[in-house]
Enzyme design. Structure first.
Site, mmCIF file in Angstrom:
data_model
loop_
_atom_site.group_PDB
_atom_site.id
_atom_site.type_symbol
_atom_site.label_atom_id
_atom_site.label_comp_id
_atom_site.label_asym_id
_atom_site.label_seq_id
_atom_site.Cartn_x
_atom_site.Cartn_y
_atom_site.Cartn_z
ATOM 1 N N ASN A 208 0.856 -1.188 0.000
ATOM 2 C CA ASN A 208 0.000 0.000 0.000
ATOM 3 C C ASN A 208 0.890 1.235 0.000
ATOM 4 O O ASN A 208 2.108 1.128 0.054
ATOM 5 C CB ASN A 208 -0.967 -0.025 1.194
ATOM 6 C CG ASN A 208 -0.229 -0.077 2.511
ATOM 7 O OD1 ASN A 208 0.492 0.846 2.872
ATOM 8 N ND2 ASN A 208 -0.374 -1.175 3.244
ATOM 9 N N LYS A 286 8.396 -18.088 -9.271
ATOM 10 C CA LYS A 286 7.795 -16.964 -9.993
ATOM 11 C C LYS A 286 6.651 -17.480 -10.869
ATOM 12 O O LYS A 286 6.832 -18.472 -11.601
ATOM 13 C CB LYS A 286 8.871 -16.300 -10.863
ATOM 14 C CG LYS A 286 8.374 -15.042 -11.507
ATOM 15 C CD LYS A 286 9.428 -14.402 -12.377
ATOM 16 C CE LYS A 286 8.790 -13.301 -13.200
ATOM 17 N NZ LYS A 286 9.548 -12.956 -14.373
ATOM 18 N N ASP A 304 -5.447 -9.398 12.955
ATOM 19 C CA ASP A 304 -5.693 -7.975 13.227
ATOM 20 C C ASP A 304 -4.940 -7.660 14.518
ATOM 21 O O ASP A 304 -5.395 -7.988 15.626
ATOM 22 C CB ASP A 304 -7.192 -7.700 13.375
ATOM 23 C CG ASP A 304 -7.481 -6.207 13.442
ATOM 24 O OD1 ASP A 304 -6.656 -5.465 14.035
ATOM 25 O OD2 ASP A 304 -8.511 -5.779 12.899
ATOM 26 N N ILE A 305 -3.779 -7.039 14.361
ATOM 27 C CA ILE A 305 -2.859 -6.860 15.495
ATOM 28 C C ILE A 305 -3.476 -5.939 16.539
ATOM 29 O O ILE A 305 -3.494 -6.228 17.741
ATOM 30 C CB ILE A 305 -1.505 -6.294 15.008
ATOM 31 C CG1 ILE A 305 -0.970 -7.139 13.844
ATOM 32 C CG2 ILE A 305 -0.500 -6.255 16.145
ATOM 33 C CD1 ILE A 305 0.187 -6.505 13.085
ATOM 34 N N PHE A 323 -4.947 3.790 14.493
ATOM 35 C CA PHE A 323 -5.107 4.793 13.442
ATOM 36 C C PHE A 323 -6.213 4.311 12.516
ATOM 37 O O PHE A 323 -6.427 3.109 12.359
ATOM 38 C CB PHE A 323 -3.800 4.968 12.645
ATOM 39 C CG PHE A 323 -2.847 5.917 13.319
ATOM 40 C CD1 PHE A 323 -2.245 5.584 14.522
ATOM 41 C CD2 PHE A 323 -2.558 7.152 12.753
ATOM 42 C CE1 PHE A 323 -1.372 6.466 15.159
ATOM 43 C CE2 PHE A 323 -1.685 8.038 13.372
ATOM 44 C CZ PHE A 323 -1.094 7.699 14.577
ATOM 45 N N LYS A 341 -12.428 -2.339 17.194
ATOM 46 C CA LYS A 341 -11.068 -2.763 17.537
ATOM 47 C C LYS A 341 -10.861 -2.860 19.054
ATOM 48 O O LYS A 341 -10.009 -3.597 19.513
ATOM 49 C CB LYS A 341 -10.047 -1.767 16.982
ATOM 50 C CG LYS A 341 -10.114 -1.589 15.475
ATOM 51 C CD LYS A 341 -9.216 -2.554 14.757
ATOM 52 C CE LYS A 341 -9.158 -2.218 13.274
ATOM 53 N NZ LYS A 341 -8.272 -3.097 12.532
HETATM 54 N N1 CTP Z 1 -4.405 -2.845 12.029
HETATM 55 C C1 CTP Z 1 -3.717 -3.888 12.603
HETATM 56 N N2 CTP Z 1 -3.726 -5.107 12.006
HETATM 57 C C2 CTP Z 1 -4.416 -5.317 10.854
HETATM 58 C C3 CTP Z 1 -5.121 -4.241 10.254
HETATM 59 C C4 CTP Z 1 -5.088 -3.012 10.873
HETATM 60 O O1 CTP Z 1 -3.077 -3.699 13.639
HETATM 61 N N3 CTP Z 1 -4.388 -6.511 10.303
HETATM 62 C C5 CTP Z 1 -4.422 -1.544 12.715
HETATM 63 C C6 CTP Z 1 -3.721 -0.421 11.987
HETATM 64 O O2 CTP Z 1 -2.364 -0.324 12.380
HETATM 65 C C7 CTP Z 1 -4.522 0.793 12.423
HETATM 66 C C8 CTP Z 1 -5.928 0.237 12.627
HETATM 67 O O3 CTP Z 1 -5.766 -1.171 12.791
HETATM 68 O O4 CTP Z 1 -4.100 1.264 13.675
HETATM 69 C C9 CTP Z 1 -6.896 0.490 11.536
HETATM 70 O O5 CTP Z 1 -6.358 0.153 10.285
HETATM 71 P P1 CTP Z 1 -7.263 0.258 8.992
HETATM 72 O O6 CTP Z 1 -6.510 -0.331 7.853
HETATM 73 O O7 CTP Z 1 -7.797 1.653 8.857
HETATM 74 O O8 CTP Z 1 -8.457 -0.649 9.462
HETATM 75 P P2 CTP Z 1 -8.994 -2.009 8.996
HETATM 76 O O9 CTP Z 1 -9.233 -2.850 10.192
HETATM 77 O O10 CTP Z 1 -8.119 -2.572 7.960
HETATM 78 O O11 CTP Z 1 -10.403 -1.563 8.435
HETATM 79 P P3 CTP Z 1 -10.876 -1.272 6.953
HETATM 80 O O12 CTP Z 1 -9.749 -1.671 6.035
HETATM 81 O O13 CTP Z 1 -12.082 -2.090 6.825
HETATM 82 O O14 CTP Z 1 -11.146 0.201 6.935
#
Ligand code: CTP
Length: 398
Positions: A208, A286, A304-305, A323, A341
């Protein structure tokens, strides 16, 4: 402010050792006690007598001096200081420190200590630029060793370039920054930052646009307030800050494992843009174009950490900050995200391309906590970081 602090000053064997005499004088002027240690090579450049006379303390010289061991063992010597300063730090000393060698008093003290270490490197420019020195430097930065300099300029050996030891006034400024009792002194804070890369095959990955700028600024700001920062970063565009413990990862799973290894912490700040999915069964070869048409990728969910840490029954950080990168309905989405979360605060921002925030140098954030919603004006990412670090300091003090 610095009076009653103690510094262990390790003087390495290089021509810049002469600057250590002025350094001792300047440190003493600030009311700080200096205990000097000379390597054997340092004694070729400055004498133990002049060092000890300026410091007003015994100059320690050799690991196997039994009188020293009877007076104060090397373990105790290594831990009785608030800061260890290595000035000058030679290429040899960097190598020993990075490799974990302990074969004289100075290197043994550095291995035995649990005190922060500040190095002021000094060496010939080619030695400084040598890949081995640069590797050692990276390793030591990862280990949390702080650095001041080297400066660029004419060198005693007649060459020009980076390698000159910082001037004593600059080393003193770095010492003051290290010894200052910031509001986060004694607090351990985890910061995740940057994007993750999820492999498709050995040469391709899904990523990303996160540059890591906001997470890096935050780690720097927290460290400046005295926090002991563990910085877990994906492959970012910006270099990690000095003086923090850096853990480099690539994938979300690796980031999750690194976060577990960093716990327990007083606060966790999750600024990384973590991929939500990885490619299930990523190929170890590859992928080739095939006559059978386009490849299809199957995805599997990443841990999801933030959610996992927020819901920990045991060992949850006292403050968990997430964030939310949104492209629409920022407040509504971020408020829902905070609930989902389970974190204490959400720092939300609008990352739609027209804002220029993702990958840019500015940020406009909304801070959502259980005491309400704060909208911050658009400002530099460093300013956002400073403000957030101050708020974290207040929250952890309360
Ligand atoms: N985050 C995390 N682990 C993941 C995804 C997200 O720790 N696998 C944390 C990010 O570091 C950030 C927060 O979750 O602090 C939100 O990240 P975001 O990408 O906005 O949220 P998502 O859970 O991915 O929600 P969505 O993509 O549906 O908006």
């Amino acid at each position: 402010m610095l009076a009653s602090k103690r510094i262990l000053l390790i003087i390495g064997g290089g021509i810049a050792a002469y600057k250590s005499l002025d350094l001792i004088r300047r440190i003493k002027e600030r009311g700080v006690t200096v205990t000097p240690v000379l390597t054997r090579a340092a004694e070729e450049f400055v004498t133990p007598l002049s060092v000890s006379a300026l410091a007003g303390e015994k100059a320690y010289r050799d690991l196997f001096d039994l009188t020293d061991e009877a007076e104060m063992g090397h373990i105790q010597l290594s831990r009785s200081a608030d800061l260890i300063v290595v000035a000058p730090t030679t290429a040899d000393m960097l190598g020993k420190m990075a490799g974990g060698l302990a074969n004289d008093l100075a290197s043994t003290l550095l291995m035995a200590t649990d005190t922060p270490v500040l190095c002021a490197p000094a060496m010939n420019v080619r030695m400084w630029e040598h890949p081995a020195t640069q590797r050692n430097l990276e390793q030591l930065k990862e280990d949390g060793v702080r650095f001041v300099g080297p400066n660029e300029g004419d060198m005693a050996c007649g060459e020009y370039g980076p390698g000159r030891m910082s001037e004593p006034s600059e080393v003193v400024a770095a010492i003051e920054a290290q010894l200052a009792d910031g509001p986060l002194k004694g607090k351990r804070i985890l910061v995740t930052s940057g994007p993750t890369h999820e492999p498709i095959d050995p040469v391709r990955y899904i990523a990303n646009r996160s540059s890591g700028a906001q997470g890096t600024a935050l780690a720097r700001a927290l460290s400046a307030l005295g926090a002991d920062v563990v910085f877990v970063t994906g492959p970012a565009d910006v270099p990690p800050p000095d003086g923090v413990q850096v853990v480099c990862v690539e994938t979300a799973q690796q980031m999750s494992d690194a976060v577990d290894a960093a716990l327990p912490v007083d606060a966790g700040v999750f600024a990384a843009a973590v991929a939500d999915w990885h490619v299930a069964g990523a190929s170890d070869r590859k992928l080739k174009k095939s006559r059978d048409g386009l490849p299809s990728l199957a995805f599997a969910e990443n841990p999801d950490i933030l959610k996992r840490v927020s819901h920990m029954k045991q060992g949850r950080p006292a403050l968990v900050v997430g964030f939310a990168a949104e492209t629409n309905d920022v407040l509504e989405n971020a408020t829902a995200k905070r609930d989902r979360k389970g974190c204490d605060w959400i720092v939300a921002n609008d990352v739609s391309p027209t804002t220029g925030i993702m990958g840019g140098s500015e940020n406009a954030v909304v801070l959502i906590s259980n005491s309400g919603v704060e909208e911050w004006p658009r400002m530099g990412k460093d300013a956002v970081a400073d403000r957030l670090a101050q708020k974290i300091a207040v929250a952890l003090a309360g």
